[in-house]
Write a protein that holds these residues in place. Structure first.
Motif, PDB file in Angstrom:
ATOM      1  N   GLY A 144      77.614 -39.731  -8.641  1.00  0.00           N
ATOM      2  CA  GLY A 144      77.861 -38.912  -9.828  1.00  0.00           C
ATOM      3  C   GLY A 144      76.742 -37.958 -10.178  1.00  0.00           C
ATOM      4  N   ASP A 145      75.570 -38.074  -9.532  1.00  0.00           N
ATOM      5  CA  ASP A 145      74.488 -37.125  -9.806  1.00  0.00           C
ATOM      6  C   ASP A 145      75.017 -35.710  -9.614  1.00  0.00           C
ATOM      7  OD1 ASP A 145      72.681 -39.182 -10.214  1.00  0.00           O
ATOM      8  OD2 ASP A 145      71.400 -38.685  -8.515  1.00  0.00           O
ATOM      9  N   ILE A 146      74.716 -34.845 -10.572  1.00  0.00           N
ATOM     10  CA  ILE A 146      75.149 -33.454 -10.497  1.00  0.00           C
ATOM     11  C   ILE A 146      73.911 -32.582 -10.311  1.00  0.00           C
ATOM     12  CG2 ILE A 146      76.261 -31.543 -11.735  1.00  0.00           C
ATOM     13  CD1 ILE A 146      77.961 -33.679 -13.186  1.00  0.00           C
ATOM     14  N   THR A 151      77.490 -25.759  -8.092  1.00  0.00           N
ATOM     15  CA  THR A 151      77.215 -27.058  -8.706  1.00  0.00           C
ATOM     16  C   THR A 151      77.864 -28.115  -7.822  1.00  0.00           C
ATOM     17  OG1 THR A 151      77.344 -26.020 -10.877  1.00  0.00           O
ATOM     18  CG2 THR A 151      77.396 -28.415 -10.820  1.00  0.00           C
ATOM     19  N   GLN A 208      78.120 -32.543  -6.730  1.00  0.00           N
ATOM     20  CA  GLN A 208      78.044 -33.899  -7.281  1.00  0.00           C
ATOM     21  C   GLN A 208      78.091 -34.921  -6.152  1.00  0.00           C
ATOM     22  OE1 GLN A 208      81.466 -35.368  -9.525  1.00  0.00           O
ATOM     23  NE2 GLN A 208      80.050 -36.322 -10.977  1.00  0.00           N
ATOM     24  N   SER A 239      79.181 -38.017  -4.262  1.00  0.00           N
ATOM     25  CA  SER A 239      80.472 -38.709  -4.328  1.00  0.00           C
ATOM     26  C   SER A 239      80.488 -40.068  -3.635  1.00  0.00           C
ATOM     27  CB  SER A 239      81.574 -37.839  -3.729  1.00  0.00           C
ATOM     28  OG  SER A 239      81.271 -37.524  -2.380  1.00  0.00           O
ATOM     29  N   ARG A 251      72.725 -37.388 -14.564  1.00  0.00           N
ATOM     30  CA  ARG A 251      72.805 -38.651 -13.827  1.00  0.00           C
ATOM     31  C   ARG A 251      73.661 -39.623 -14.668  1.00  0.00           C
ATOM     32  NH1 ARG A 251      67.717 -40.411 -11.043  1.00  0.00           N
ATOM     33  NH2 ARG A 251      68.758 -39.257  -9.398  1.00  0.00           N
ATOM     34  N   ASP A 307      83.281 -41.629 -10.666  1.00  0.00           N
ATOM     35  CA  ASP A 307      82.683 -40.564  -9.864  1.00  0.00           C
ATOM     36  C   ASP A 307      82.631 -40.906  -8.378  1.00  0.00           C
ATOM     37  OD1 ASP A 307      82.145 -38.839 -12.043  1.00  0.00           O
ATOM     38  OD2 ASP A 307      80.343 -39.978 -12.531  1.00  0.00           O
TER      39      ASP A 307
END
Length: 165
Positions: free
Chosen positions: A65-67, A74, A76, A78, A117, A149
């Motif tokens: 889920g960290d973006i 952008t 993320q 997964s 995060r 996520d």
């Protein structure tokens, strides 16, 4: 260079959601040359066929889920990368996949900027432990399954485990 929802390939609206969960593969450069570990690869970055060879990031510092911001795009985190037998023996050095949330222009050799995060309990290393090492722990498998996520392929695998398959 343009980063689309499918990574560095052309957009294709017919692709399934699982493909979008694996748009970009990142792998830590440090894994190529760690002392005291059986050789996973030769000493060339890119041998894992990663899109990004990353510095100062690994399975313990990257979380589901960290973006990240990367130029105009952008992305993320997964799911962890695919595990081979050698990776199992060498501490689950799997790398990880990103989905592209926002397409855009990027420049090579630029830093990823962490924006958010949302799941600090689910490092890539923790996910690998649930999936590969602590397979009997259904409580942890259930917790990971409910991480929205997490990529669809991993969620389907965990759902099967939870149902006894």
């Amino acid at each position: 260079m343009y980063l689309s929802k499918l990574g560095f390939a052309k957009e294709n609206p017919e692709k399934k959601k699982a493909i979008f969960d694996k748009s970009i593969f990142a792998f830590p450069v440090k894994h190529y040359n760690e002392p005291g570990i059986k050789k996973l690869f030769t000493e060339r970055a890119g041998e894992k066929k990663e899109n990004f060879s990353v510095l100062e990031m690994d399975e313990h510092t990257v979380f589901i889920g960290d973006i990240y911001q990367l130029g105009e795009a952008t992305i993320q985190v997964s799911q962890p990368g695919i595990v081979s037998q050698k990776e199992m023996e060498n501490g689950l050095k799997t790398g990880w996949y990103f989905r592209v949330l926002e397409a855009g222009k990027i420049q090579p050799k630029k830093d990823l900027q962490l924006i958010e995060r949302p799941n600090p309990q689910w490092s890539i290393a923790a996910c690998n432990e649930v999936m590969y090492l602590d397979r009997e722990n259904l409580w942890s498998a259930d917790k990971l399954f409910h991480c929205t996520d997490l990529g669809i392929i991993w969620r389907k695998t965990l759902r099967k485990r939870l149902r006894g398959f």
